[in-house]
Write a protein that holds these residues in place. Structure first.
Motif, PDB file in Angstrom:
ATOM      1  N   GLN A 160       2.497   3.973  -2.691  1.00  0.00           N
ATOM      2  CA  GLN A 160       2.993   4.772  -1.578  1.00  0.00           C
ATOM      3  C   GLN A 160       4.355   5.397  -1.869  1.00  0.00           C
ATOM      4  O   GLN A 160       4.752   6.343  -1.212  1.00  0.00           O
TER       5      GLN A 160
ATOM      6  N   GLN B  47     -15.208  10.655  -4.292  1.00  0.00           N
ATOM      7  CA  GLN B  47     -14.296  10.852  -3.158  1.00  0.00           C
ATOM      8  C   GLN B  47     -13.560   9.569  -2.785  1.00  0.00           C
ATOM      9  O   GLN B  47     -12.537   9.615  -2.122  1.00  0.00           O
ATOM     10  N   THR B  48     -14.076   8.428  -3.217  1.00  0.00           N
ATOM     11  CA  THR B  48     -13.461   7.138  -2.925  1.00  0.00           C
ATOM     12  C   THR B  48     -12.469   6.701  -3.989  1.00  0.00           C
ATOM     13  O   THR B  48     -11.805   5.670  -3.837  1.00  0.00           O
TER      14      THR B  48
ATOM     15  N   LEU C  84      -7.773  10.077  -4.330  1.00  0.00           N
ATOM     16  CA  LEU C  84      -7.178   9.934  -3.000  1.00  0.00           C
ATOM     17  C   LEU C  84      -5.668  10.142  -3.043  1.00  0.00           C
ATOM     18  O   LEU C  84      -5.110  10.901  -2.244  1.00  0.00           O
TER      19      LEU C  84
ATOM     20  N   GLU D  24      -4.574  13.651  -3.700  1.00  0.00           N
ATOM     21  CA  GLU D  24      -4.787  14.491  -2.518  1.00  0.00           C
ATOM     22  C   GLU D  24      -3.886  14.095  -1.351  1.00  0.00           C
ATOM     23  O   GLU D  24      -4.012  14.632  -0.260  1.00  0.00           O
ATOM     24  N   GLY D  25      -2.991  13.115  -1.580  1.00  0.00           N
ATOM     25  CA  GLY D  25      -2.060  12.693  -0.534  1.00  0.00           C
ATOM     26  C   GLY D  25      -2.690  11.798   0.525  1.00  0.00           C
ATOM     27  O   GLY D  25      -2.153  11.652   1.622  1.00  0.00           O
ATOM     28  N   LYS D  26      -3.807  11.164   0.190  1.00  0.00           N
ATOM     29  CA  LYS D  26      -4.511  10.290   1.130  1.00  0.00           C
ATOM     30  C   LYS D  26      -4.202   8.827   0.824  1.00  0.00           C
ATOM     31  O   LYS D  26      -3.884   8.474  -0.309  1.00  0.00           O
ATOM     32  N   PRO D  27      -4.337   7.958   1.820  1.00  0.00           N
ATOM     33  CA  PRO D  27      -4.060   6.531   1.597  1.00  0.00           C
ATOM     34  C   PRO D  27      -5.233   5.816   0.919  1.00  0.00           C
ATOM     35  O   PRO D  27      -6.368   6.304   0.940  1.00  0.00           O
TER      36      PRO D  27
END
Length: 143
Positions: free
Chosen positions: A7, A87-88, A93, A96-99
């Motif tokens: 993070q 995608q997982t 992730l 792409e700025g995803k958690p």
């Protein structure tokens, strides 16, 4: 409490150990994929590379895999086009700025949660050595 490394660091800033720990051992990146020539869509199959150990969830020849399988993706050389990654995938992730999802072992603290969540290929993959035509093994809905 300090934020976890994934993070607070970019993928490029991570140590090798941090980078490697992002892999959840699902095996989806090791499935053969087919690109639809007309639409550019990536179709996943249930056929896995012969080097992949379904029980352990890892490549049996990880350090030399690119010599043995020249088209194997090497994420450390820079992320490949993201549409080839599941995608997982934690690398996709985070890029792409995803958690990271709750089932990811770094989040859950348990390496089995990736299997319990149904993300792992352990229950359905077929080694490429047992397949005649990978085109016969496209799995709808797998991304």
């Amino acid at each position: 409490m300090t934020e976890p490394f994934w993070q607070r660091k970019s993928l490029a800033e991570m140590t090798e150990a941090e980078w490697e720990s992002l892999c959840d051992r699902c095996g989806r990146c090791c499935l053969h994929k087919i690109e639809d020539i007309d639409t550019g869509e990536i179709l996943f199959t249930n056929v896995v590379c012969a080097l992949f150990d379904l029980t352990g969830g890892r490549c049996t020849q990880y350090r030399i895999r690119r010599q043995l399988v020249p088209d194997c993706l090497d994420l450390k050389e820079g992320l490949p086009p993201l549409h080839w990654l599941p995608q997982t995938c934690a690398y996709r992730l985070l890029a792409e700025g995803k958690p990271l999802p709750g089932w990811h072992p770094l989040v859950s603290g348990d390496p089995e949660t990736v299997h319990e969540a149904g993300i792992s290929i352990r229950s359905f993959a077929i080694p490429e050595t047992e397949v005649e035509d990978v085109h016969d093994h496209v799995v709808e809905g797998l991304r």
